[in-house]
Design an enzyme around this catalytic site. Structure first.
Site, mmCIF file in Angstrom:
data_model
loop_
_atom_site.group_PDB
_atom_site.id
_atom_site.type_symbol
_atom_site.label_atom_id
_atom_site.label_comp_id
_atom_site.label_asym_id
_atom_site.label_seq_id
_atom_site.Cartn_x
_atom_site.Cartn_y
_atom_site.Cartn_z
ATOM 1 N N SER A 47 0.807 -1.221 0.000
ATOM 2 C CA SER A 47 0.000 0.000 0.000
ATOM 3 C C SER A 47 0.844 1.276 0.000
ATOM 4 O O SER A 47 0.302 2.371 -0.087
ATOM 5 C CB SER A 47 -0.984 -0.008 1.169
ATOM 6 O OG SER A 47 -0.296 -0.067 2.394
ATOM 7 N N GLY A 49 5.186 3.029 -0.625
ATOM 8 C CA GLY A 49 6.618 2.879 -0.899
ATOM 9 C C GLY A 49 6.931 1.979 -2.085
ATOM 10 O O GLY A 49 6.288 2.045 -3.131
ATOM 11 N N ARG A 70 -1.637 -4.235 6.238
ATOM 12 C CA ARG A 70 -2.428 -4.305 7.464
ATOM 13 C C ARG A 70 -3.666 -3.414 7.415
ATOM 14 O O ARG A 70 -4.692 -3.732 7.967
ATOM 15 C CB ARG A 70 -1.567 -3.831 8.649
ATOM 16 C CG ARG A 70 -0.899 -4.941 9.377
ATOM 17 C CD ARG A 70 -0.105 -4.380 10.534
ATOM 18 N NE ARG A 70 0.916 -3.435 10.079
ATOM 19 C CZ ARG A 70 1.752 -2.797 10.891
ATOM 20 N NH1 ARG A 70 1.670 -2.975 12.194
ATOM 21 N NH2 ARG A 70 2.657 -1.978 10.419
ATOM 22 N N ASP A 96 -2.037 -9.010 8.846
ATOM 23 C CA ASP A 96 -0.770 -8.680 9.507
ATOM 24 C C ASP A 96 0.132 -9.884 9.272
ATOM 25 O O ASP A 96 -0.197 -10.994 9.686
ATOM 26 C CB ASP A 96 -1.039 -8.464 11.000
ATOM 27 C CG ASP A 96 0.216 -8.011 11.748
ATOM 28 O OD1 ASP A 96 1.336 -8.340 11.296
ATOM 29 O OD2 ASP A 96 0.054 -7.336 12.774
ATOM 30 N N SER A 175 15.207 -7.632 0.582
ATOM 31 C CA SER A 175 16.193 -7.467 1.653
ATOM 32 C C SER A 175 16.568 -5.995 1.689
ATOM 33 O O SER A 175 15.687 -5.122 1.549
ATOM 34 C CB SER A 175 17.403 -8.372 1.410
ATOM 35 O OG SER A 175 18.310 -8.276 2.485
ATOM 36 N N TYR A 189 17.863 -4.815 12.689
ATOM 37 C CA TYR A 189 17.406 -4.746 11.297
ATOM 38 C C TYR A 189 18.289 -5.611 10.403
ATOM 39 O O TYR A 189 17.802 -6.417 9.613
ATOM 40 C CB TYR A 189 17.424 -3.289 10.834
ATOM 41 C CG TYR A 189 16.916 -3.093 9.422
ATOM 42 C CD1 TYR A 189 15.582 -3.322 9.116
ATOM 43 C CD2 TYR A 189 17.771 -2.678 8.401
ATOM 44 C CE1 TYR A 189 15.116 -3.140 7.828
ATOM 45 C CE2 TYR A 189 17.308 -2.498 7.114
ATOM 46 C CZ TYR A 189 15.981 -2.724 6.826
ATOM 47 O OH TYR A 189 15.520 -2.551 5.551
ATOM 48 N N LYS A 193 17.490 -8.970 8.093
ATOM 49 C CA LYS A 193 17.694 -8.975 6.644
ATOM 50 C C LYS A 193 18.774 -9.986 6.211
ATOM 51 O O LYS A 193 18.649 -10.597 5.157
ATOM 52 C CB LYS A 193 18.058 -7.565 6.157
ATOM 53 C CG LYS A 193 16.903 -6.556 6.300
ATOM 54 C CD LYS A 193 15.719 -6.932 5.408
ATOM 55 C CE LYS A 193 14.688 -5.814 5.317
ATOM 56 N NZ LYS A 193 13.549 -6.177 4.439
#
Ligand SMILES: *[C@@H]1O[C@H](CO)[C@@H](O)[C@H](O)[C@H]1NC(C)=O
Length: 325
Positions: A47, A49, A70, A96, A175, A189, A193
């Protein structure tokens, strides 16, 4: 008689040719083209980016697109945007990714998938010592476990669909360059990844016999609502160190991702830095392209040298930063 120097000069292209032929024979999995026209492409984090940009790009190339996220309000806004841009009415799925039941239900509703793009991601940079464990868990759950839930739920349908149609299917995993190199402030983070790479390398061996092809996309910082939010909070040293890699537009990352997955590239870098990083971190990953394999083989020693130089720069930066305090 030819001079030894001339003979030597002739030998170089000959060696390169032999090396290239050897790599053409060895490179695995074999090269593939994955069509997306008229195929079902499901994109998570769809939804906004990169996900939304990917949805538009796929729809404009004639794919049937489903977007999963979500928030229904945002999904519906995204569907409107996709329709305006491409005329295509995407299917929206609310789930989710942290909830395996919700993911399974959404995938059942969506029907069999040809191309699964696991693009959802959350990012809260902070030094491990300062970061709340709940935040670390949030990243692992969304970025890593969410991908497990999606692939688990999609795989049976993807396998039978690939068999039925005889067409290759794709699982693409988003990634990050932080999934190739650790950076100050990215402990959780990067862990989430890097983990995806282990998942992808193993998964490719498990699904290759079913004509399913795995891709990993490694974008740099990308101008998205998520990044803007993140940059407000990240540690100063993170900004100094990570700030050197150029920011990309979501549309450009989406285009690279889509082109790469259609060629079945296992590793999809998104810009020049990313290509260098991919060569430097090729490791034992699969490689379909003999040309890229040749570059990796020839570049390995030099790229390691460059990497040592980068580490020198980062460690000097960290040392200077502490010395000033
Ligand atoms: C869903 O998105 C809308 C629009 O951005 C926002 O106003 C709303 O608070 C969001 N809902 C939830 C539960 O996050």
């Amino acid at each position: 008689m030819a001079s030894p120097f001339l003979l030597f000069l002739l030998l170089i292209p000959l060696c390169l040719l032999v090396l290239f032929l050897a790599l053409s024979f060895l490179a695995r999995p074999k090269s593939v083209r994955i069509p997306i026209k008229n195929r079902h492409v499901l994109i998570t984090g769809g939804s906004s980016g990169i996900g939304l940009a990917l949805a538009k790009a796929a729809a404009s190339q004639g794919a049937h697109v489903s977007i999963l996220a979500r928030n229904l309000t945002r999904l519906e806004e995204a569907r409107e945007e996709i329709k305006l841009a491409t005329g295509h009415m995407a299917r929206v799925l609310v789930a989710d990714v942290r909830d395996p039941q919700a993911v399974a239900q959404a995938l059942e509703e969506a029907g069999p998938v040809d191309v699964l793009v696991c693009n959802q991601g959350v990012f809260v940079p902070m030094e491990l010592e300062k970061q709340d464990l709940e935040e670390a868990k949030f990243m692992i759950d969304v970025n890593l476990m969410g991908t497990f839930h999606l692939i688990k739920a999609a795989l049976p349908g993807m396998k039978s669909r690939a068999k039925e149609t005889g067409l290759p299917a794709s699982i693409a995993i988003m990634s990050s360059q932080a999934g190739q190199v650790g950076i100050y402030g990215y402990t959780a983070y990067s862990a989430s990844k890097f983990a995806l790479r282990g998942l992808a390398e193993s998964l490719q061996q498990e699904v290759i016999a079913h004509n399913i092809h795995v891709s990993m996309i490694f974008p740099p910082d990308t101008a998205t609502p998520g990044l803007a939010e993140e940059q407000k909070k990240r540690p100063e040293l993170t900004t100094i160190i990570a700030g050197s890699s150029g920011e990309m537009k979501a549309e450009d990352v989406a285009k690279k991702a889509l082109d790469g997955l259609k060629e079945g590239q296992f590793i999809i870098p998104c810009n020049f830095d990313g290509t260098m990083l991919a060569i430097a971190t090729a490791g034992l990953s699969p490689q379909r392209s003999a040309v890229t394999a040749l570059v990796e083989v020839l570049g390995a020693g030099f790229m390691r040298f460059v990497a040592i130089g980068f580490q020198w720069n980062w460690y000097s930066t960290i040392q200077n930063w502490h010395a000033k305090r």
